[in-house]
Design a protein around this motif. Structure first.
Motif, PDB file in Angstrom:
ATOM      1  N   GLU A   1     -20.113  -0.417   0.287  1.00  0.00           N
ATOM      2  CA  GLU A   1     -20.113  -1.754  -0.303  1.00  0.00           C
ATOM      3  C   GLU A   1     -18.834  -1.988  -1.102  1.00  0.00           C
ATOM      4  O   GLU A   1     -18.211  -3.055  -1.001  1.00  0.00           O
ATOM      5  N   GLU A  42     -24.138   4.119   0.843  1.00  0.00           N
ATOM      6  CA  GLU A  42     -24.011   2.664   0.915  1.00  0.00           C
ATOM      7  C   GLU A  42     -23.218   2.089  -0.258  1.00  0.00           C
ATOM      8  O   GLU A  42     -22.438   1.143  -0.083  1.00  0.00           O
ATOM      9  N   ALA A  43     -23.388   2.651  -1.447  1.00  0.00           N
ATOM     10  CA  ALA A  43     -22.665   2.135  -2.614  1.00  0.00           C
ATOM     11  C   ALA A  43     -21.157   2.228  -2.414  1.00  0.00           C
ATOM     12  O   ALA A  43     -20.405   1.324  -2.804  1.00  0.00           O
ATOM     13  N   ARG A  75     -19.862  -9.546  -2.361  1.00  0.00           N
ATOM     14  CA  ARG A  75     -21.073  -8.771  -2.657  1.00  0.00           C
ATOM     15  C   ARG A  75     -22.309  -9.423  -2.035  1.00  0.00           C
ATOM     16  O   ARG A  75     -23.192  -8.739  -1.507  1.00  0.00           O
ATOM     17  N   SER A  76     -22.355 -10.750  -2.071  1.00  0.00           N
ATOM     18  CA  SER A  76     -23.488 -11.471  -1.471  1.00  0.00           C
ATOM     19  C   SER A  76     -23.526 -11.269   0.040  1.00  0.00           C
ATOM     20  O   SER A  76     -24.597 -11.050   0.621  1.00  0.00           O
ATOM     21  N   TRP A 122     -22.333  -8.773   1.647  1.00  0.00           N
ATOM     22  CA  TRP A 122     -22.760  -7.395   1.896  1.00  0.00           C
ATOM     23  C   TRP A 122     -24.280  -7.263   1.785  1.00  0.00           C
ATOM     24  O   TRP A 122     -24.939  -6.720   2.673  1.00  0.00           O
ATOM     25  N   GLN A 123     -24.824  -7.763   0.682  1.00  0.00           N
ATOM     26  CA  GLN A 123     -26.250  -7.579   0.419  1.00  0.00           C
ATOM     27  C   GLN A 123     -27.132  -8.326   1.407  1.00  0.00           C
ATOM     28  O   GLN A 123     -28.192  -7.836   1.797  1.00  0.00           O
ATOM     29  N   GLU A 124     -26.687  -9.512   1.842  1.00  0.00           N
ATOM     30  CA  GLU A 124     -27.522 -10.349   2.700  1.00  0.00           C
ATOM     31  C   GLU A 124     -27.317 -10.096   4.191  1.00  0.00           C
ATOM     32  O   GLU A 124     -28.204 -10.401   4.997  1.00  0.00           O
ATOM     33  N   ARG A 173     -28.958  -0.824   6.748  1.00  0.00           N
ATOM     34  CA  ARG A 173     -30.236  -0.179   6.425  1.00  0.00           C
ATOM     35  C   ARG A 173     -31.263  -0.312   7.548  1.00  0.00           C
ATOM     36  O   ARG A 173     -32.005   0.633   7.842  1.00  0.00           O
ATOM     37  N   GLY A 233     -25.092  -5.028   4.517  1.00  0.00           N
ATOM     38  CA  GLY A 233     -25.936  -3.969   3.975  1.00  0.00           C
ATOM     39  C   GLY A 233     -27.302  -3.947   4.634  1.00  0.00           C
ATOM     40  O   GLY A 233     -27.860  -2.882   4.910  1.00  0.00           O
ATOM     41  N   LEU A 234     -27.837  -5.139   4.884  1.00  0.00           N
ATOM     42  CA  LEU A 234     -29.140  -5.247   5.546  1.00  0.00           C
ATOM     43  C   LEU A 234     -29.076  -4.672   6.954  1.00  0.00           C
ATOM     44  O   LEU A 234     -29.969  -3.929   7.382  1.00  0.00           O
TER      45      LEU A 234
END
Length: 321
Positions: free
Chosen positions: A241, A237-238, A279-280, A282-284, A291, A287-288
């Motif tokens: 991202e 994932e890193a 990045r936000s 991706w994370q919100e 996963r 990426g969610l």
């Protein structure tokens, strides 16, 4: 029990794992039909695929698929013999899954080109499931705009109908078209599929097998039920991202500047703000989704392409028959 084992061990496993070098040896005499110019036309933004990568990874995969398609055609002929009459041959369907920014679109286009170049010159079509997303107006009504790409953002019934029609051998099947520029379904435009020999279906969640805990009377069908072969494009994932952020920054200087772009407002951000925004997102969101919905389906694939930080495939996992 370890579900992964090297091909030289006797441990029970679901996959045979090949190093890049071991996999490259399976190419045999499969010819390289792509030129650098043609490969450039197939490459997605920021994807670093090269002709060497095609030779080491995708030509062996093309050879494997050639063998699999031939075997299915023989099975089809055997079934016709048993039934005592000729049955219409239906497309061999290949599903390609993986995260946003992992390179699955390049993989899909590359395979379409390589399979089309087989000596038999099969008719190979490619459909992305983006076209089966609900239009933005419906996503907005349902509060799903920030869940775009999640399983609930797709018109699953329409997608399943499409797959069933393809596998029933219908002469002509249509799929909606999605625009990444306007970030929405293109109204009144359809992709027409006319009984190809091979159909590639590419999308984030094509290996999904339903929502956990959801019960429903009667038989359940999923997109993957219609696949003859499936591929999962994988990476840590890193790494994904970082590739997503790099792609976002490139789009900020290119496609986002188009007056028709849904994301045109991002061009007003500074470099630091753009990195923070990407990045936000991706994370919100992405990426969610990876996963919770995409990564859990990885082991359902027949073959997994595992990429390293340099975008190159480092290992190939082939599920045992």
């Amino acid at each position: 029990m370890n579900i992964i084992a090297n091909e030289h061990t006797t441990e029970l496993s679901r996959f045979i794992v090949f190093s890049r070098e071991e996999w490259a040896q399976r190419r045999a005499n499969t010819p390289l039909t792509l030129s650098e110019e043609r490969l450039n036309a197939l490459r997605s933004l920021n994807d670093r695929i090269s002709l060497a990568e095609v030779e080491h990874v995708y030509l062996p995969l093309s050879r494997l698929l050639n063998l699999y398609v031939g075997a299915v055609q023989k099975l089809h002929a055997a079934t016709s013999t048993f039934l005592g009459h000729t049955t219409a041959q239906v497309p061999y369907v290949i599903g390609i899954a993986g995260s946003v920014a992992v390179g699955k679109s390049t993989t899909a286009r590359l395979l379409q080109a390589l399979l089309s170049d087989w000596p038999s010159r099969p008719h190979v079509e490619l459909v992305t499931t983006d076209g089966f997303l609900y239009p933005n107006r419906i996503l907005e009504e349902r509060g799903l705009m920030n869940k775009k790409g999640f399983p609930e953002s797709y018109d699953q019934r329409r997608l399943l109908r499409f797959m069933a029609d393809v596998k029933s051998g219908m002469e002509e099947v249509t799929a909606p078209i999605y625009s990444h520029l306007t970030y929405d379904i293109v109204p009144d435009q359809m992709q027409v599929i006319r009984r190809p020999d091979i159909l590639i279906v590419e999308g984030l969640n094509v290996l999904q097998s339903g929502k956990k805990g959801r019960s429903r009377k009667g038989p359940r069908f999923f997109v993957s039920d219609f696949f003859d072969f499936s591929i999962y494009v994988d990476a840590d994932e890193a790494h994904i991202e970082q590739w997503y952020i790099e792609r976002f920054l490139t789009l900020r200087e290119t496609a986002f500047r188009d007056p028709s772009s849904f994301f045109r407002h991002f061009t007003q951000l500074s470099l630091e703000e753009s990195i923070h925004t990407a990045r936000s997102i991706w994370q919100e969101i992405n990426g969610l989704n990876l996963r919770e919905n995409i990564l859990p389906t990885r082991e359902r694939a027949h073959l997994i392409l595992k990429k390293g930080a340099n975008h190159l495939v480092q290992e190939v996992w082939l599920r045992k028959l």
